[in-house]
Write an enzyme that holds these catalytic residues in place. Structure first.
Site, PDB file in Angstrom:
ATOM      1  N   TYR A   1       9.638  -0.996   9.806  1.00 43.50           N
ATOM      2  CA  TYR A   1       8.208  -1.320   9.948  1.00 43.50           C
ATOM      3  C   TYR A   1       7.520  -0.308  10.866  1.00 43.50           C
ATOM      4  O   TYR A   1       6.448   0.227  10.545  1.00 43.50           O
ATOM      5  CB  TYR A   1       8.068  -2.732  10.531  1.00 43.50           C
ATOM      6  CG  TYR A   1       6.649  -3.229  10.545  1.00 43.50           C
ATOM      7  CD1 TYR A   1       6.127  -3.932   9.470  1.00 43.50           C
ATOM      8  CD2 TYR A   1       5.822  -2.980  11.633  1.00 43.50           C
ATOM      9  CE1 TYR A   1       4.820  -4.370   9.480  1.00 43.50           C
ATOM     10  CE2 TYR A   1       4.515  -3.405  11.644  1.00 43.50           C
ATOM     11  CZ  TYR A   1       4.024  -4.111  10.568  1.00 43.50           C
ATOM     12  OH  TYR A   1       2.715  -4.524  10.578  1.00 43.50           O
TER      13      TYR A   1
ATOM     14  N   HIS B   1       0.807  -1.219   0.000  1.00 42.16           N
ATOM     15  CA  HIS B   1       0.000   0.000   0.000  1.00 42.16           C
ATOM     16  C   HIS B   1       0.845   1.276   0.000  1.00 42.16           C
ATOM     17  O   HIS B   1       0.659   2.192   0.797  1.00 42.16           O
ATOM     18  CB  HIS B   1      -1.086  -0.001   1.081  1.00 42.16           C
ATOM     19  CG  HIS B   1      -0.648  -0.062   2.534  1.00 42.16           C
ATOM     20  ND1 HIS B   1       0.379   0.675   3.054  1.00 42.16           N
ATOM     21  CD2 HIS B   1      -1.165  -0.747   3.576  1.00 42.16           C
ATOM     22  CE1 HIS B   1       0.496   0.437   4.352  1.00 42.16           C
ATOM     23  NE2 HIS B   1      -0.429  -0.423   4.689  1.00 42.16           N
TER      24      HIS B   1
ATOM     25  N   GLU C   1      -7.330  -5.608   8.536  1.00 38.16           N
ATOM     26  CA  GLU C   1      -6.746  -5.031   7.309  1.00 38.16           C
ATOM     27  C   GLU C   1      -6.618  -6.121   6.245  1.00 38.16           C
ATOM     28  O   GLU C   1      -6.470  -7.311   6.545  1.00 38.16           O
ATOM     29  CB  GLU C   1      -5.387  -4.370   7.599  1.00 38.16           C
ATOM     30  CG  GLU C   1      -4.943  -3.548   6.392  1.00 38.16           C
ATOM     31  CD  GLU C   1      -3.771  -2.601   6.660  1.00 38.16           C
ATOM     32  OE1 GLU C   1      -3.238  -2.563   7.778  1.00 38.16           O
ATOM     33  OE2 GLU C   1      -3.395  -1.886   5.685  1.00 38.16           O
TER      34      GLU C   1
ATOM     35  N   HIS D   1      -7.185  -8.570  13.496  1.00 39.80           N
ATOM     36  CA  HIS D   1      -7.027  -7.329  12.725  1.00 39.80           C
ATOM     37  C   HIS D   1      -7.644  -7.551  11.349  1.00 39.80           C
ATOM     38  O   HIS D   1      -7.415  -8.590  10.727  1.00 39.80           O
ATOM     39  CB  HIS D   1      -5.525  -7.018  12.622  1.00 39.80           C
ATOM     40  CG  HIS D   1      -5.175  -5.777  11.880  1.00 39.80           C
ATOM     41  ND1 HIS D   1      -6.032  -4.702  11.743  1.00 39.80           N
ATOM     42  CD2 HIS D   1      -4.035  -5.412  11.232  1.00 39.80           C
ATOM     43  CE1 HIS D   1      -5.422  -3.750  11.047  1.00 39.80           C
ATOM     44  NE2 HIS D   1      -4.224  -4.161  10.715  1.00 39.80           N
TER      45      HIS D   1
ATOM     46  N   HIS E   1       3.554 -10.474  10.830  1.00 36.86           N
ATOM     47  CA  HIS E   1       4.537 -10.299   9.745  1.00 36.86           C
ATOM     48  C   HIS E   1       5.929 -10.615  10.293  1.00 36.86           C
ATOM     49  O   HIS E   1       6.263 -10.227  11.422  1.00 36.86           O
ATOM     50  CB  HIS E   1       4.572  -8.849   9.240  1.00 36.86           C
ATOM     51  CG  HIS E   1       3.289  -8.362   8.646  1.00 36.86           C
ATOM     52  ND1 HIS E   1       2.833  -8.772   7.409  1.00 36.86           N
ATOM     53  CD2 HIS E   1       2.380  -7.474   9.096  1.00 36.86           C
ATOM     54  CE1 HIS E   1       1.690  -8.147   7.133  1.00 36.86           C
ATOM     55  NE2 HIS E   1       1.387  -7.366   8.142  1.00 36.86           N
TER      56      HIS E   1
HETATM   57 FE1  FEO Z   1      -2.401  -3.382   9.521  1.00 35.47          FE
HETATM   58 FE2  FEO Z   1      -0.533  -6.156   8.484  1.00 35.47          FE
HETATM   59  O1  FEO Z   1      -1.980  -4.941   8.550  1.00 35.47           O
END
Ligand code: FEO
Length: 404
Positions: free
Chosen positions: A196, A24, A80, A78, A229
């Site tokens: 990050y 994104h 997203e 989450h 992640h």
């Molecule tokens: Fe806020 Fe990895 O998504």
């Protein structure tokens, strides 16, 4: 990548996205992973779904451990897109699984998926779910990273499943921090954590500080942090907590990053005397040329240094587009406790430097001076002005840094 047992009966069943380079708008030169976790218990439970392109990978990983249709619970920490858009494909296999999600998550997710046919249970901080030998504790973490976000804590295992928090955009075959450090380096892992945080979590530092303090005060024991992640933390938890505390406090190196772009090298020529002046004051300098460097890397460097100096030529009465893009992106990330200066060349009107200061004021950065402007090409006198600007910036930087 195959499923990996991270605790007895708990498996990473995620996916490694080796190819993604634009997340994104955040450049991800290392790729990323979408982690999710399968807990085998009397009620087999999946914590987090996955990006829709990788739902088949998660289902395949699960199928090597149990029949996916045996999953009874799905926790969505989450919503997203990178974590929840694969949920529909998973629900095709387990339509009767109970979904556990925050109220904000339910509302948001229903914009992506028609939840009407499914068994959705909303949860809040303090709620628990007993799945057999283990109990899941839910901890809401709004704005870490979205309003819906929460952690799932598995008390019996001292395991915190932390969704985006403590994550890194790294695609790698190592699943644990110690493996990564052994095969690569701690420096690279730290760099990925800072990258990050700077590009994803920077605006929410105060929220993160509060949540870390709340977790510490609650006395819960954690010996593993499993983010959504990158690598899982089992050996260097102190390191990642220290890094987060430093980042939340906007700690910085006494030095400056110069972020710039140039049309015909005049703005670029101004860098050498500015950097020399800073070096003459024993201040480290990092120079980042936009268009040659991802803006997410530039943002990471902003996060490392106390001083930020931005250079842009004026193009058609405006900031040069790549610099304007960088500043817009940076503004959204709400940096703080940074000293700002600007410079640039121009041919006719020369608005860029003034306009860059306007950005800095909107970001509430500490403002140094009014910048240096050079008409067409720096003369010897202009280069001296740049050097003097660098010296004055360096002096102000030392004074400003001493306040922290
Ligand atoms: Fe806020 Fe990895 O998504």
């Amino acid at each position: 990548m195959k499923a990996v047992e991270i605790k007895s009966g708990i498996y990473w069943v995620g996916s490694v996205d080796w190819a993604i380079r634009d997340f994104h708008g955040y450049e991800t030169p290392r790729g990323t992973s979408y982690n999710n976790y399968l807990i085998l218990d009397e009620e087999p439970t999946l914590v987090d779904a996955v990006h829709h392109n990788f739902a088949h990978v998660t289902l395949e990983n699960i199928s090597r451990i149990i029949e996916p249709r045996k999953i009874l619970n799905i926790v969505i920490n989450h919503i997203e897109n990178d974590h929840a858009t694969g949920l529909e494909k998973i629900l095709e296999v387990v339509p009767d699984a109970k979904i556990y999600i925050t109220e904000k998550g339910r509302k948001g997710l229903s914009r992506f998926i028609d939840l009407t046919p499914y068994k959705v249970n909303t949860v809040k901080s303090g709620d628990t779910l007993n799945i057999g030998k283990r109990t899941l504790h839910f901890i809401e973490t709004p704005m870490m990273h979205w309003p819906d976000s929460m952690f799932t804590y598995v008390k019996e295992e001292k395991l915190l499943i932390s969704q985006d928090a403590f994550g890194q955009h790294i695609a790698c075959s190592e699943r644990f921090d110690d493996e990564f450090v052994k095969n690569r380096s701690m420096e690279e892992l730290e760099d990925a954590v800072i990258d990050y945080y700077a590009n994803i979590l920077m605006p929410y530092g105060n929220v993160i500080r509060g949540k870390i303090e709340e977790i510490k005060k609650s006395g819960i024991e954690i010996d593993m942090i499993a983010p959504d992640h990158g690598v899982i933390w089992r050996s260097h938890l102190d390191k990642v907590f220290t890094l987060y505390n430093q980042m939340v406090d906007a700690k910085a190196i006494l030095g400056a990053v110069i972020v710039y772009d140039t049309m015909w090298h005049s703005t670029e020529e101004m860098i050498t005397p500015i950097a020399k002046a800073l070096n003459d004051m024993d201040l480290p300098v990092k120079v980042i040329k936009l268009r040659a460097t991802p803006k997410s890397v530039a943002v990471k460097e902003v996060w490392k240094y106390r001083g930020l100096i931005v250079g842009s030529p004026t193009l058609n009465n405006n900031i040069f587009p790549s610099v304007a893009e960088f500043l817009t992106y940076l503004k959204g990330l709400r940096p703080k406790n940074r000293l700002f200066g600007a410079f640039g060349s121009y041919g006719w009107s020369g608005e860029a430097v003034k306009d860059m200061y306007e950005y800095a004021k909107q970001m509430k950065l500490e403002i140094f001076g009014e910048g240096v402007r050079v008409l067409y090409k720096p003369s010897e006198e202009d280069l001296q002005k740049c050097y003097d600007f660098g010296l004055a910036f360096g002096k102000a930087l030392k004074e400003y840094h001493a306040k922290f």
